[in-house]
Structure formats: structure tokens, C-alpha cells
Design a protein around this motif. Structure first.
Motif, PDB file in Angstrom:
ATOM      1  N   VAL A 118      -6.714 -53.899  63.826  1.00  0.00           N
ATOM      2  CA  VAL A 118      -7.205 -52.997  62.785  1.00  0.00           C
ATOM      3  C   VAL A 118      -8.576 -52.459  63.167  1.00  0.00           C
ATOM      4  O   VAL A 118      -8.819 -51.246  63.129  1.00  0.00           O
ATOM      5  N   VAL A 119      -9.481 -53.345  63.549  1.00  0.00           N
ATOM      6  CA  VAL A 119     -10.829 -52.919  63.938  1.00  0.00           C
ATOM      7  C   VAL A 119     -10.756 -51.989  65.141  1.00  0.00           C
ATOM      8  O   VAL A 119     -11.386 -50.931  65.162  1.00  0.00           O
ATOM      9  N   HIS A 120      -9.977 -52.354  66.133  1.00  0.00           N
ATOM     10  CA  HIS A 120      -9.814 -51.545  67.333  1.00  0.00           C
ATOM     11  C   HIS A 120      -9.303 -50.147  66.967  1.00  0.00           C
ATOM     12  O   HIS A 120      -9.828 -49.135  67.433  1.00  0.00           O
ATOM     13  N   GLY A 121      -8.291 -50.099  66.113  1.00  0.00           N
ATOM     14  CA  GLY A 121      -7.722 -48.823  65.703  1.00  0.00           C
ATOM     15  C   GLY A 121      -8.703 -47.954  64.936  1.00  0.00           C
ATOM     16  O   GLY A 121      -8.796 -46.746  65.175  1.00  0.00           O
ATOM     17  N   VAL A 122      -9.454 -48.556  64.018  1.00  0.00           N
ATOM     18  CA  VAL A 122     -10.442 -47.788  63.250  1.00  0.00           C
ATOM     19  C   VAL A 122     -11.510 -47.233  64.187  1.00  0.00           C
ATOM     20  O   VAL A 122     -11.898 -46.061  64.075  1.00  0.00           O
ATOM     21  N   LEU A 123     -11.973 -48.044  65.119  1.00  0.00           N
ATOM     22  CA  LEU A 123     -12.991 -47.564  66.060  1.00  0.00           C
ATOM     23  C   LEU A 123     -12.469 -46.387  66.877  1.00  0.00           C
ATOM     24  O   LEU A 123     -13.196 -45.423  67.118  1.00  0.00           O
ATOM     25  N   HIS A 124     -11.208 -46.444  67.291  1.00  0.00           N
ATOM     26  CA  HIS A 124     -10.622 -45.301  68.005  1.00  0.00           C
ATOM     27  C   HIS A 124     -10.576 -44.061  67.119  1.00  0.00           C
ATOM     28  O   HIS A 124     -10.900 -42.956  67.570  1.00  0.00           O
ATOM     29  N   VAL A 125     -10.183 -44.222  65.864  1.00  0.00           N
ATOM     30  CA  VAL A 125     -10.144 -43.080  64.938  1.00  0.00           C
ATOM     31  C   VAL A 125     -11.530 -42.448  64.826  1.00  0.00           C
ATOM     32  O   VAL A 125     -11.663 -41.228  64.697  1.00  0.00           O
ATOM     33  N   LEU A 126     -12.560 -43.269  64.894  1.00  0.00           N
ATOM     34  CA  LEU A 126     -13.933 -42.777  64.764  1.00  0.00           C
ATOM     35  C   LEU A 126     -14.510 -42.271  66.089  1.00  0.00           C
ATOM     36  O   LEU A 126     -15.683 -41.900  66.143  1.00  0.00           O
ATOM     37  N   ALA A 142     -18.675 -54.004  69.327  1.00  0.00           N
ATOM     38  CA  ALA A 142     -18.473 -53.481  67.971  1.00  0.00           C
ATOM     39  C   ALA A 142     -17.338 -54.228  67.284  1.00  0.00           C
ATOM     40  O   ALA A 142     -17.430 -54.561  66.093  1.00  0.00           O
ATOM     41  N   GLU A 143     -16.260 -54.512  68.010  1.00  0.00           N
ATOM     42  CA  GLU A 143     -15.140 -55.269  67.428  1.00  0.00           C
ATOM     43  C   GLU A 143     -15.610 -56.640  66.951  1.00  0.00           C
ATOM     44  O   GLU A 143     -15.322 -57.049  65.810  1.00  0.00           O
ATOM     45  N   ARG A 144     -16.334 -57.355  67.814  1.00  0.00           N
ATOM     46  CA  ARG A 144     -16.829 -58.687  67.433  1.00  0.00           C
ATOM     47  C   ARG A 144     -17.746 -58.613  66.217  1.00  0.00           C
ATOM     48  O   ARG A 144     -17.639 -59.419  65.291  1.00  0.00           O
ATOM     49  N   ARG A 145     -18.653 -57.637  66.218  1.00  0.00           N
ATOM     50  CA  ARG A 145     -19.606 -57.484  65.109  1.00  0.00           C
ATOM     51  C   ARG A 145     -18.865 -57.254  63.792  1.00  0.00           C
ATOM     52  O   ARG A 145     -19.152 -57.897  62.789  1.00  0.00           O
ATOM     53  N   HIS A 146     -17.888 -56.356  63.796  1.00  0.00           N
ATOM     54  CA  HIS A 146     -17.151 -56.049  62.572  1.00  0.00           C
ATOM     55  C   HIS A 146     -16.304 -57.226  62.107  1.00  0.00           C
ATOM     56  O   HIS A 146     -16.258 -57.519  60.905  1.00  0.00           O
ATOM     57  N   LEU A 147     -15.647 -57.906  63.034  1.00  0.00           N
ATOM     58  CA  LEU A 147     -14.823 -59.056  62.658  1.00  0.00           C
ATOM     59  C   LEU A 147     -15.676 -60.182  62.084  1.00  0.00           C
ATOM     60  O   LEU A 147     -15.325 -60.779  61.062  1.00  0.00           O
ATOM     61  N   GLU A 148     -16.785 -60.477  62.736  1.00  0.00           N
ATOM     62  CA  GLU A 148     -17.653 -61.544  62.242  1.00  0.00           C
ATOM     63  C   GLU A 148     -18.211 -61.217  60.867  1.00  0.00           C
ATOM     64  O   GLU A 148     -18.231 -62.076  59.976  1.00  0.00           O
ATOM     65  N   PRO A 156     -12.891 -67.903  55.011  1.00  0.00           N
ATOM     66  CA  PRO A 156     -12.868 -68.673  56.255  1.00  0.00           C
ATOM     67  C   PRO A 156     -12.267 -67.887  57.409  1.00  0.00           C
ATOM     68  O   PRO A 156     -11.379 -67.062  57.233  1.00  0.00           O
ATOM     69  N   ASP A 157     -12.801 -68.183  58.589  1.00  0.00           N
ATOM     70  CA  ASP A 157     -12.289 -67.586  59.815  1.00  0.00           C
ATOM     71  C   ASP A 157     -10.838 -68.000  59.987  1.00  0.00           C
ATOM     72  O   ASP A 157     -10.490 -69.146  59.802  1.00  0.00           O
ATOM     73  N   ARG A 158     -10.004 -67.035  60.389  1.00  0.00           N
ATOM     74  CA  ARG A 158      -8.591 -67.302  60.510  1.00  0.00           C
ATOM     75  C   ARG A 158      -8.136 -67.537  61.943  1.00  0.00           C
ATOM     76  O   ARG A 158      -6.950 -67.591  62.180  1.00  0.00           O
TER      77      ARG A 158
END
Length: 159
Positions: A118-126, A142-148, A156-158
Motif C-alpha cells: 500500500v505504501v509503495h503504491g501510494v508513493l508511486h501514485v505521488l 520513505a516506506e519505512r518512515r510511513h510504516l513505522e 501493535p506492529d504486525r
């Protein structure tokens, strides 16, 4: 007055023998979180989960590559999202069956893999890309930052 980004989440999977449990509402909330953190105050994004057959068709049609992939992004007007009117940002299509196989290879849970997609896809859209090594490093950061950030706020972390 902005209501924030609107995410339309659809589960269009018809794989009868693929049983991937997922929380579509959580994925929608994650997509909205990334948009807000990236400075998108308004706009509409589609997030659709599809079967392997559908993803394989999309992959060959839009990327000229055979077989299903895990995520495809279709940016529309994200570059115009800074104005006063809401815009159609684009669409993200994810194949949970492929994600489940990738999760096993990455020693991650399916939930963590779907969240990353999801994060990867949104970043591509942007407009983010990973064709060059420096772009790849920036996108991964950016992916790590958004997920964290999302996992801190939502529970809780999944992985």
C-alpha cells in the motif's frame, strides 16, 4: 474546507482457493495516512484488491510483462493535488495472493507485506520511483518512515 483524502477500497478478489485474511479498512487508513504525511490534503485514491488472473491481465496490458505481480499503481492527477479542488490521485491495485507468496520469501506476515505494498503504491501514485539506486534508497526510506509512523499510531506492529 478539506475533509482529507478519500480512499475508495474495494475487494474484487474471486480466487476461490486463496484464503488471505486481510483488514481492508486498515489498508485504506494506511493509504490515507501516507497521503496526509506527504502533504496531500484532498483528493481521491482507489485501492483495489484483485485475483491473480485479473492482476496478470493488468500486468500484461499496462506493463507488457507476463504473469501476475504484487502491486500496480496508476497515477492520475497527483501533481495537481496542491490546489483548492479535490483531484483524482489515481489507483492502486494489489494482488493478495502474490503478496502472500512474497511474504513467505521475505519472512514477513501477509499483513506486513500488504501494508508495504500500500505504501509503495501510494508513493508511486505521488511520483516516487525506484529506477535509479538513489531513488530506490529514498523510496525505501520513505516506506519505512510511513510504516513505522502508521504502526505507532494504529496499534501493535504486525510483522
Amino acid at each position: 474546507m478539506s475533509q482529507g483524502p478519500q480512499i475508495v477500497g474495494l475487494d474484487e478478489r474471486d480466487d476461490v482457493d486463496v484464503d488471505v485474511e486481510l483488514d481492508l479498512d486498515r489498508l485504506v487508513a494506511l493509504a490515507a495516512s501516507v497521503l496526509v504525511e506527504e502533504g496531500i490534503a484532498d483528493g481521491e485514491l482507489g485501492l483495489t484488491l484483485v485475483s491473480e488472473d485479473t492482476m496478470a491481465e493488468l500486468h500484461v496490458t499496462h506493463m507488457d510483462e507476463p504473469g501476475p505481480t504484487d502491486v500496480l499503481s496508476f497515477p492520475l492527477d497527483a501533481h495537481e493535488a496542491t490546489g483548492p479542488e479535490p483531484v483524482l490521485l489515481g489507483d492502486i491495485v494489489i494482488c493478495p495472493a502474490v503478496a502472500a507468496r512474497n511474504a513467505a520469501e521475505h519472512a514477513a506476515t501477509i499483513e506486513a507485506e500488504l501494508e508495504l505494498l500500500v505504501v509503495h503504491g501510494v508513493l508511486h501514485v505521488l511520483g516516487h520511483d525506484h529506477a535509479e539506486p538513489d531513488e530506490e534508497l529514498a523510496m525505501q526510506a520513505a516506506e519505512r518512515r510511513h510504516l513505522e509512523a502508521f504502526r505507532r499510531r494504529s496499534g501493535p506492529d504486525r510483522d
